[in-house]
Design a protein around this motif. Structure first.
Motif, PDB file in Angstrom:
ATOM      1  N   LEU A  49       2.878  -0.007 -54.972  1.00  0.00           N
ATOM      2  CA  LEU A  49       1.962   1.084 -54.654  1.00  0.00           C
ATOM      3  C   LEU A  49       1.037   1.683 -55.845  1.00  0.00           C
ATOM      4  CD1 LEU A  49       4.472   2.584 -51.847  1.00  0.00           C
ATOM      5  CD2 LEU A  49       2.656   0.841 -51.514  1.00  0.00           C
ATOM      6  N   ALA A  50       1.701   1.800 -56.729  1.00  0.00           N
ATOM      7  CA  ALA A  50       0.898   2.490 -57.821  1.00  0.00           C
ATOM      8  C   ALA A  50      -0.301   1.597 -58.327  1.00  0.00           C
ATOM      9  CB  ALA A  50       1.896   2.509 -59.157  1.00  0.00           C
ATOM     10  N   SER A  51      -0.075   0.324 -58.197  1.00  0.00           N
ATOM     11  CA  SER A  51      -1.400  -0.617 -58.405  1.00  0.00           C
ATOM     12  C   SER A  51      -2.249  -0.563 -57.333  1.00  0.00           C
ATOM     13  CB  SER A  51      -0.824  -1.893 -58.787  1.00  0.00           C
ATOM     14  OG  SER A  51      -0.307  -2.443 -57.525  1.00  0.00           O
ATOM     15  N   LEU A  52      -1.861  -0.378 -56.099  1.00  0.00           N
ATOM     16  CA  LEU A  52      -2.848  -0.402 -55.021  1.00  0.00           C
ATOM     17  C   LEU A  52      -3.674   0.780 -55.137  1.00  0.00           C
ATOM     18  CD1 LEU A  52      -0.669  -1.424 -51.919  1.00  0.00           C
ATOM     19  CD2 LEU A  52      -2.320  -2.805 -53.360  1.00  0.00           C
ATOM     20  N   ALA A  53      -2.899   2.035 -55.289  1.00  0.00           N
ATOM     21  CA  ALA A  53      -3.512   3.218 -55.577  1.00  0.00           C
ATOM     22  C   ALA A  53      -4.749   3.202 -56.756  1.00  0.00           C
ATOM     23  CB  ALA A  53      -2.658   4.463 -55.650  1.00  0.00           C
ATOM     24  N   SER A  54      -4.132   2.770 -57.935  1.00  0.00           N
ATOM     25  CA  SER A  54      -5.186   2.499 -58.992  1.00  0.00           C
ATOM     26  C   SER A  54      -6.369   1.768 -58.743  1.00  0.00           C
ATOM     27  CB  SER A  54      -4.408   1.912 -60.332  1.00  0.00           C
ATOM     28  OG  SER A  54      -4.089   0.785 -60.114  1.00  0.00           O
ATOM     29  N   GLU A  55      -6.222   0.893 -57.681  1.00  0.00           N
ATOM     30  CA  GLU A  55      -7.187   0.010 -57.167  1.00  0.00           C
ATOM     31  C   GLU A  55      -8.286   0.736 -56.178  1.00  0.00           C
ATOM     32  OE1 GLU A  55      -5.677  -3.730 -56.331  1.00  0.00           O
ATOM     33  OE2 GLU A  55      -4.839  -4.106 -58.681  1.00  0.00           O
ATOM     34  N   ASN A  56      -7.800   1.769 -55.557  1.00  0.00           N
ATOM     35  CA  ASN A  56      -8.314   2.466 -54.360  1.00  0.00           C
ATOM     36  C   ASN A  56      -8.215   1.728 -53.389  1.00  0.00           C
ATOM     37  OD1 ASN A  56      -9.232   4.723 -56.143  1.00  0.00           O
ATOM     38  ND2 ASN A  56     -11.041   3.351 -56.853  1.00  0.00           N
ATOM     39  N   LYS A  57      -7.015   0.920 -52.984  1.00  0.00           N
ATOM     40  CA  LYS A  57      -6.911   0.347 -52.017  1.00  0.00           C
ATOM     41  C   LYS A  57      -6.034   1.082 -50.760  1.00  0.00           C
ATOM     42  CE  LYS A  57      -7.129  -4.277 -53.656  1.00  0.00           C
ATOM     43  NZ  LYS A  57      -6.104  -5.646 -54.042  1.00  0.00           N
ATOM     44  N   ILE A  58      -5.461   2.132 -51.240  1.00  0.00           N
ATOM     45  CA  ILE A  58      -4.555   3.296 -50.592  1.00  0.00           C
ATOM     46  C   ILE A  58      -4.961   4.719 -51.148  1.00  0.00           C
ATOM     47  CG2 ILE A  58      -2.698   1.846 -49.765  1.00  0.00           C
ATOM     48  CD1 ILE A  58      -1.064   2.959 -52.355  1.00  0.00           C
ATOM     49  N   SER A  59      -4.888   5.817 -50.426  1.00  0.00           N
ATOM     50  CA  SER A  59      -5.013   6.892 -51.009  1.00  0.00           C
ATOM     51  C   SER A  59      -3.434   7.681 -51.263  1.00  0.00           C
ATOM     52  CB  SER A  59      -5.695   7.908 -49.933  1.00  0.00           C
ATOM     53  OG  SER A  59      -7.042   7.472 -49.865  1.00  0.00           O
ATOM     54  N   TRP A  60      -3.544   8.311 -52.238  1.00  0.00           N
ATOM     55  CA  TRP A  60      -2.169   8.861 -52.818  1.00  0.00           C
ATOM     56  C   TRP A  60      -2.291  10.301 -52.890  1.00  0.00           C
ATOM     57  CZ3 TRP A  60       0.297   8.596 -58.384  1.00  0.00           C
ATOM     58  CH2 TRP A  60       1.695   9.230 -58.331  1.00  0.00           C
ATOM     59  N   ILE A  61      -1.376  10.928 -52.054  1.00  0.00           N
ATOM     60  CA  ILE A  61      -1.299  12.799 -52.018  1.00  0.00           C
ATOM     61  C   ILE A  61       0.106  12.614 -53.087  1.00  0.00           C
ATOM     62  CG2 ILE A  61      -0.765  14.610 -50.801  1.00  0.00           C
ATOM     63  CD1 ILE A  61      -2.264  13.337 -48.512  1.00  0.00           C
ATOM     64  N   LYS A  62       0.092  13.036 -54.066  1.00  0.00           N
ATOM     65  CA  LYS A  62       1.032  13.060 -55.171  1.00  0.00           C
ATOM     66  C   LYS A  62       1.753  14.688 -54.797  1.00  0.00           C
ATOM     67  CE  LYS A  62       2.455  12.715 -59.766  1.00  0.00           C
ATOM     68  NZ  LYS A  62       1.958  12.558 -61.421  1.00  0.00           N
ATOM     69  N   GLY A  63       2.877  14.511 -54.211  1.00  0.00           N
ATOM     70  CA  GLY A  63       3.768  15.868 -53.936  1.00  0.00           C
ATOM     71  C   GLY A  63       4.579  15.380 -52.791  1.00  0.00           C
ATOM     72  N   PHE A  64       4.970  16.659 -52.155  1.00  0.00           N
ATOM     73  CA  PHE A  64       6.108  16.443 -51.176  1.00  0.00           C
ATOM     74  C   PHE A  64       5.460  16.633 -49.722  1.00  0.00           C
ATOM     75  CE2 PHE A  64       8.389  17.620 -54.680  1.00  0.00           C
ATOM     76  CZ  PHE A  64       9.588  17.076 -54.676  1.00  0.00           C
ATOM     77  N   TYR A  65       5.821  16.314 -48.623  1.00  0.00           N
ATOM     78  CA  TYR A  65       5.340  16.269 -47.313  1.00  0.00           C
ATOM     79  C   TYR A  65       5.375  17.624 -46.899  1.00  0.00           C
ATOM     80  CZ  TYR A  65       5.321  16.008 -42.123  1.00  0.00           C
ATOM     81  OH  TYR A  65       4.926  16.400 -41.088  1.00  0.00           O
ATOM     82  N   GLN A  66       3.959  17.999 -46.099  1.00  0.00           N
ATOM     83  CA  GLN A  66       3.869  19.123 -45.524  1.00  0.00           C
ATOM     84  C   GLN A  66       3.210  18.978 -44.118  1.00  0.00           C
ATOM     85  OE1 GLN A  66       4.930  21.960 -46.882  1.00  0.00           O
ATOM     86  NE2 GLN A  66       5.442  21.070 -48.795  1.00  0.00           N
ATOM     87  N   GLU A  67       3.741  19.651 -43.178  1.00  0.00           N
ATOM     88  CA  GLU A  67       3.478  19.634 -41.831  1.00  0.00           C
ATOM     89  C   GLU A  67       1.856  19.513 -41.717  1.00  0.00           C
ATOM     90  OE1 GLU A  67       3.500  21.719 -37.453  1.00  0.00           O
ATOM     91  OE2 GLU A  67       4.751  22.374 -39.048  1.00  0.00           O
ATOM     92  N   CYS A  68       1.025  20.214 -42.533  1.00  0.00           N
ATOM     93  CA  CYS A  68      -0.329  20.253 -42.601  1.00  0.00           C
ATOM     94  C   CYS A  68      -1.017  18.901 -42.760  1.00  0.00           C
ATOM     95  CB  CYS A  68      -0.764  21.394 -43.215  1.00  0.00           C
ATOM     96  SG  CYS A  68      -0.609  21.153 -45.255  1.00  0.00           S
ATOM     97  N   LEU A  69      -0.259  18.045 -43.225  1.00  0.00           N
ATOM     98  CA  LEU A  69      -0.991  16.780 -43.903  1.00  0.00           C
ATOM     99  C   LEU A  69      -1.150  15.707 -42.883  1.00  0.00           C
ATOM    100  CD1 LEU A  69       1.313  16.155 -47.080  1.00  0.00           C
ATOM    101  CD2 LEU A  69      -1.114  17.222 -46.909  1.00  0.00           C
ATOM    102  N   ILE A  70      -0.428  16.112 -41.642  1.00  0.00           N
ATOM    103  CA  ILE A  70      -0.628  14.834 -40.647  1.00  0.00           C
ATOM    104  C   ILE A  70      -1.800  15.025 -39.701  1.00  0.00           C
ATOM    105  CG2 ILE A  70       1.979  14.969 -40.416  1.00  0.00           C
ATOM    106  CD1 ILE A  70       1.675  16.186 -37.839  1.00  0.00           C
ATOM    107  N   ASP A  71      -2.648  15.923 -39.772  1.00  0.00           N
ATOM    108  CA  ASP A  71      -3.946  16.013 -39.175  1.00  0.00           C
ATOM    109  C   ASP A  71      -4.767  14.742 -39.145  1.00  0.00           C
ATOM    110  OD1 ASP A  71      -3.191  18.565 -38.143  1.00  0.00           O
ATOM    111  OD2 ASP A  71      -4.234  19.604 -39.516  1.00  0.00           O
ATOM    112  N   GLU A  72      -5.363  14.430 -38.145  1.00  0.00           N
ATOM    113  CA  GLU A  72      -6.427  13.252 -38.136  1.00  0.00           C
ATOM    114  C   GLU A  72      -5.917  11.926 -38.392  1.00  0.00           C
ATOM    115  OE1 GLU A  72      -9.811  14.279 -40.388  1.00  0.00           O
ATOM    116  OE2 GLU A  72     -10.165  16.034 -39.399  1.00  0.00           O
TER     117      GLU A  72
END
Length: 318
Positions: A49-72
């Motif tokens: 997954l780190a390699s995918l993130a470095s290639e901008n194939k996925i977005s990475w929110i570095k941190g812990f889950y928060q309810e506000c993240l689930i919008d959209e």
């Protein structure tokens, strides 16, 4: 059947995955193949997954889950090894009206993912409702061994011809009959080049080889569905009309082509009348018979003339 099977279009749609470990990697790989825009929230990512993130194939929110993240997001996956966190993600998603899957926890899933075989546009899915994944994997391996490798080529060709075939054959029944004949052609089955398919396509259109012809296949069903021959099953799947005796077990009727018309018969005279109607309409008919006896055979011979019955494979008696 608890789970309704469907294929969900995720192309260019935002999907959130909570967790960045091995389980998340397996799910994200499939999500990316479907064209989803994947965002991962996790303090750290495994190397893939780190390699995918470095290639901008996925977005990475570095941190812990928060309810506000689930919008959209249209879909959320909880893949962590923390059941309490996974259930919190599930609760938040349900309150927000978002589809959610808690991996390996079917009671907290709006949907489950089947075991898949992919041949380009062709996808075959197997599921046990989460009850027996090993059995499903065995089924998938069995089917992978027998499904032809050129299915992707065939599917792409048929897709490319959708508009052309509508012009050449305006009637929907004609188009169905054409494609059935086309895909059943031995040259088409062996084709590995588009040019071969194009040649077969043009020849069939020109010759009108797909026009319906009246035919009757007589099948004795017997008492054990698994003893039905492969030839009988193939012809049942090719039928346009199924005429079944009213004592026939539903497993035989349901094994005929899904969109074929079905009508029951009780006596031979009513069967003969139904066959006359099908002959006028030039339909391919399958007649499902109960286990044959001399009386039934004699009645059929008198009313319907000569006929050949495909019998189920009887077990030998020692």
């Amino acid at each position: 059947m608890r789970y309704f099977p469907l294929f969900y279009d995720l192309l260019h749609k935002p999907v959130l995955v909570v967790g960045g470990g091995e389980v998340a990697s397996r799910k994200i790989e499939s999500l990316l193949k479907s064209g989803a825009y994947v965002t991962v929230v996790s303090p750290r990512l495994d190397p893939f997954l780190a390699s995918l993130a470095s290639e901008n194939k996925i977005s990475w929110i570095k941190g812990f889950y928060q309810e506000c993240l689930i919008d959209e997001f249209v879909q959320i996956w909880a893949t962590t090894d923390n059941p309490e966190l996974n259930h919190r993600v599930h609760r938040d998603a349900k309150l927000a009206g978002i589809m959610v899957n808690v991996v390996d926890d079917t009671e907290h899933c709006d949907f489950i993912t089947p075991s898949m075989i992919n041949r380009g546009r062709i996808q075959v899915a197997f599921s046990s409702g989460g009850g027996s994944p090993v059995l499903v994997r065995n089924l998938r391996r069995t089917f992978e061994a027998v499904l032809p490798q050129n299915l992707s080529l065939l599917a792409d060709f048929a897709t490319a011809k959708r508009n052309d075939i509508k012009t050449k054959l305006p009637d929907v029944t004609q188009r169905r009959l054409f494609w059935e004949c086309f895909f059943d052609d031995e040259q088409v089955k062996r084709a590995n080049q588009n040019s071969v398919l194009q040649s077969c396509y043009e020849q069939m259109i020109a010759n009108g080889q797909f026009e319906p012809v009246y035919s009757v296949t007589w099948i004795e069903t017997g008492s054990d569905f698994e003893m039905l021959t492969l030839k009988a099953l193939r012809l049942m799947q090719a039928s346009e009309m199924v005429l079944y005796h009213n004592s026939i077990d539903t497993v035989y009727i349901d094994s005929c082509r899904r969109d074929a018309q079905r009508e029951s018969w009780k006596d031979v005279s009513s069967l003969n009348a139904q066959l006359e109607v099908q002959q006028e309409n030039n339909r391919a008919v399958v007649v499902l018979l109960p286990e044959m006896n001399k009386t039934l055979y004699s009645e059929l011979s008198l009313c319907c003339g000569s006929f050949e019955v495909l019998s189920y494979a009887r077990q030998s008696q020692d």
